[in-house]
Design an enzyme around this catalytic site. Sequence first.
Site, PDB file in Angstrom:
ATOM      1  N   CYS A   1       5.302  -6.115   1.723  1.00  0.00           N
ATOM      2  CA  CYS A   1       5.653  -4.692   1.713  1.00  0.00           C
ATOM      3  C   CYS A   1       4.917  -3.952   2.848  1.00  0.00           C
ATOM      4  O   CYS A   1       5.207  -4.185   4.004  1.00  0.00           O
ATOM      5  CB  CYS A   1       5.377  -4.106   0.329  1.00  0.00           C
ATOM      6  SG  CYS A   1       6.226  -2.548   0.083  1.00  0.00           S
ATOM      7  N   TYR A   2       3.945  -3.093   2.528  1.00  0.00           N
ATOM      8  CA  TYR A   2       3.204  -2.409   3.605  1.00  0.00           C
ATOM      9  C   TYR A   2       2.626  -3.450   4.571  1.00  0.00           C
ATOM     10  O   TYR A   2       2.636  -3.261   5.788  1.00  0.00           O
ATOM     11  CB  TYR A   2       2.070  -1.567   3.005  1.00  0.00           C
ATOM     12  CG  TYR A   2       1.257  -0.817   4.045  1.00  0.00           C
ATOM     13  CD1 TYR A   2       1.658   0.428   4.493  1.00  0.00           C
ATOM     14  CD2 TYR A   2       0.089  -1.369   4.586  1.00  0.00           C
ATOM     15  CE1 TYR A   2       0.936   1.120   5.463  1.00  0.00           C
ATOM     16  CE2 TYR A   2      -0.637  -0.692   5.548  1.00  0.00           C
ATOM     17  CZ  TYR A   2      -0.218   0.553   5.985  1.00  0.00           C
ATOM     18  OH  TYR A   2      -0.944   1.226   6.943  1.00  0.00           O
TER      19      TYR A   2
ATOM     20  N   ASP B   1     -15.400 -12.597 -23.082  1.00  0.00           N
ATOM     21  CA  ASP B   1     -16.087 -12.745 -21.800  1.00  0.00           C
ATOM     22  C   ASP B   1     -17.563 -13.084 -21.984  1.00  0.00           C
ATOM     23  O   ASP B   1     -18.080 -14.024 -21.377  1.00  0.00           O
ATOM     24  CB  ASP B   1     -15.961 -11.465 -20.959  1.00  0.00           C
ATOM     25  CG  ASP B   1     -14.522 -10.969 -20.885  1.00  0.00           C
ATOM     26  OD1 ASP B   1     -13.620 -11.799 -21.062  1.00  0.00           O
ATOM     27  OD2 ASP B   1     -14.314  -9.760 -20.661  1.00  0.00           O
TER      28      ASP B   1
ATOM     29  N   GLY C   1       0.848  -1.188   0.000  1.00  0.00           N
ATOM     30  CA  GLY C   1       0.000   0.000   0.000  1.00  0.00           C
ATOM     31  C   GLY C   1       0.881   1.233   0.000  1.00  0.00           C
ATOM     32  O   GLY C   1       2.067   1.147   0.328  1.00  0.00           O
TER      33      GLY C   1
ATOM     34  N   GLU D   1       5.014 -11.121  -5.916  1.00  0.00           N
ATOM     35  CA  GLU D   1       4.017 -11.298  -6.978  1.00  0.00           C
ATOM     36  C   GLU D   1       4.468 -10.735  -8.326  1.00  0.00           C
ATOM     37  O   GLU D   1       3.903 -11.044  -9.361  1.00  0.00           O
ATOM     38  CB  GLU D   1       2.688 -10.649  -6.559  1.00  0.00           C
ATOM     39  CG  GLU D   1       2.665  -9.120  -6.496  1.00  0.00           C
ATOM     40  CD  GLU D   1       3.228  -8.535  -5.196  1.00  0.00           C
ATOM     41  OE1 GLU D   1       3.952  -9.252  -4.487  1.00  0.00           O
ATOM     42  OE2 GLU D   1       2.968  -7.357  -4.915  1.00  0.00           O
TER      43      GLU D   1
ATOM     44  N   HIS E   1       8.281  -7.496  -3.333  1.00  0.00           N
ATOM     45  CA  HIS E   1       7.025  -7.947  -3.960  1.00  0.00           C
ATOM     46  C   HIS E   1       7.219  -9.296  -4.659  1.00  0.00           C
ATOM     47  O   HIS E   1       7.644  -9.332  -5.811  1.00  0.00           O
ATOM     48  CB  HIS E   1       6.543  -6.896  -4.967  1.00  0.00           C
ATOM     49  CG  HIS E   1       6.021  -5.666  -4.304  1.00  0.00           C
ATOM     50  ND1 HIS E   1       4.721  -5.553  -3.867  1.00  0.00           N
ATOM     51  CD2 HIS E   1       6.630  -4.526  -3.942  1.00  0.00           C
ATOM     52  CE1 HIS E   1       4.543  -4.386  -3.289  1.00  0.00           C
ATOM     53  NE2 HIS E   1       5.692  -3.739  -3.315  1.00  0.00           N
TER      54      HIS E   1
ATOM     55  N   LYS F   1      -8.849 -12.802 -17.045  1.00  0.00           N
ATOM     56  CA  LYS F   1      -9.013 -13.050 -18.485  1.00  0.00           C
ATOM     57  C   LYS F   1      -8.540 -14.444 -18.905  1.00  0.00           C
ATOM     58  O   LYS F   1      -9.223 -15.142 -19.649  1.00  0.00           O
ATOM     59  CB  LYS F   1      -8.224 -11.992 -19.253  1.00  0.00           C
ATOM     60  CG  LYS F   1      -8.591 -11.889 -20.686  1.00  0.00           C
ATOM     61  CD  LYS F   1      -9.909 -11.196 -20.786  1.00  0.00           C
ATOM     62  CE  LYS F   1     -10.301 -10.671 -22.099  1.00  0.00           C
ATOM     63  NZ  LYS F   1     -11.476  -9.774 -21.950  1.00  0.00           N
TER      64      LYS F   1
END
Length: 516
Positions: free
Chosen positions: A81-82, A230, A54, A173, A171, A372
């Site tokens: 992180c945060y 979609d 964040g 990710e 991070h 997606k």
Amino acid sequence: MSQKILIMDFGGQYNQLIARRVRECNVYCEIKSYRMTVEEIKAYDPMGIIFTGGPNSVYLETSPHVDPAVFELGIPILGICYGCQLMAHTLGGLVTEAQEDSAREYGKTQTFFDTTCKLFKGIPAEGITWMSHGDYMAKVPEGFSLVGRTDACPNVAIADESRGFYGVQYHPEVNHTQHGTDMIRNFLYEVCGAKGEWTMGDFCAKAVANLKETIGPEGRVLLALSGGVDSSVLAALLAEAVGNRLTCVFVDHGCMRKNEGDEVEAAFSKWNVNFVRVNAEERFLSKLKGVEDPQRKRQIIGAEFGYVFLDEAVKFGITKSDFFAQGTIYPDVIESGEGEAAVIKSHHNKLLPREVIEQFKAVLEPLDHLFKDEIRLLGKELGLPDYLVYRQPFPGPGLAIRILGEVTKEKLDTLREADWIFREEIGKHECRKDCSQYFAVLTNAKSVGVMGDGRTYENTLVLRSVTTSDFMTAEWTRIPYEVLDRVSVRIVNEVPHINRIAYDITSKPPATVEWE
Ligand code: XMP
């Protein structure tokens, strides 16, 4: 205990990526606000919690915090992180602003790991991580040990393995972090006890059963079909659940690509579903007259779409026991501002007028938690043909958000032709496999040119192509120069009112895929 992971959102820019990584590990997760109470967390019953990054500093009173009781639930927590600093701050550590520049870390950083820690099991003891923090953990809380360090910082990863609490200042990710997904997988499988039950086959069976139950034996469904991936996948899912009680309504708002309306109609007439096409170009263009602001265009199209749809539904004879379905996906929900992060752009399907929604028994959006690439997997699972599953995405508001400034019929025609040439040339070249989404944008910048012996003062067209699988982050595609050259020559020669072509070389972030 369930097999779900709860991702508590503190407003970080990579939060959707965390969710993507967890899903890639075959574990179901949802992103929820950090405001969720401990009671709500207990009711949700996650097997593990991830605190996201964040933009704030945890020691400020105004920053988002959590009820310390969340650490008493016996649920493992990974703070990123945060989220890591929040864990340290709440459990009695000390987080301060980094005094020396060397303790602030941004970008790729060589990092050393303690591989006896469950989080780093099976990964190399040294590797690159992606850092983005200006604060520093001056003291880690009692019970925690230091399990990762960099040259500048002795505590970039901390762990209290007895309680299942882990914190990383980098991070995992983000792709730049080597073995980042493995670290997340370790948290899920080694710490939380995940079994890897989240698969598309499983989702599909459950979604069909839920839809059958919600819609009941008599209910009918009107689906807003754009012909994109979609809504096509949703059509297949609904057809599986309710058969011919499904009617697909395709609203052609006049901002479609060249031949698109006919192609969608042809694709669906091959298929055994009720299909209605509504040509509403004039309605949309008159509403868009004089409008330049991108968010306003999106709002107008979203609302008008609802009204056109409703008119069709009335003709169809809807009753209060009928449902309205649309192919909203997870990034639409999040980018439209339903999380803690800033509103990026309002996706058209989040802009339906209330009075339209109220005419139906309910709105069905069964794909609104999928990404997606998961939608594509589901499409394959349902046996949809590849030409529908692998179509490039096309935004609901269509070419209206690829024309900067006011949208007019003339500009649409110009853009349609130029966009068609670009797509045709890419389609002929093997580079198309790298082009996940490619299109042209008509800017409102005019420039001077020379054609034949004369001066021209015409429009600038931008070509855009991105390479991505999830459309949340994207690289600009390295299209070979000879292809770009052919496209440029053809467009300027064949399409009136364009005398200059540029190629967009920004990735997402910092840009977005669409220009508006
Ligand atoms: P951005 O521009 O946000 O786009 O990077 C990410 C993906 O979403 C598509 N997009 C939309 N799709 N309705 C949609 O159905 C919309 O309002 C919308 N806006 C963007 C975009 O084409 C890209 O694939």
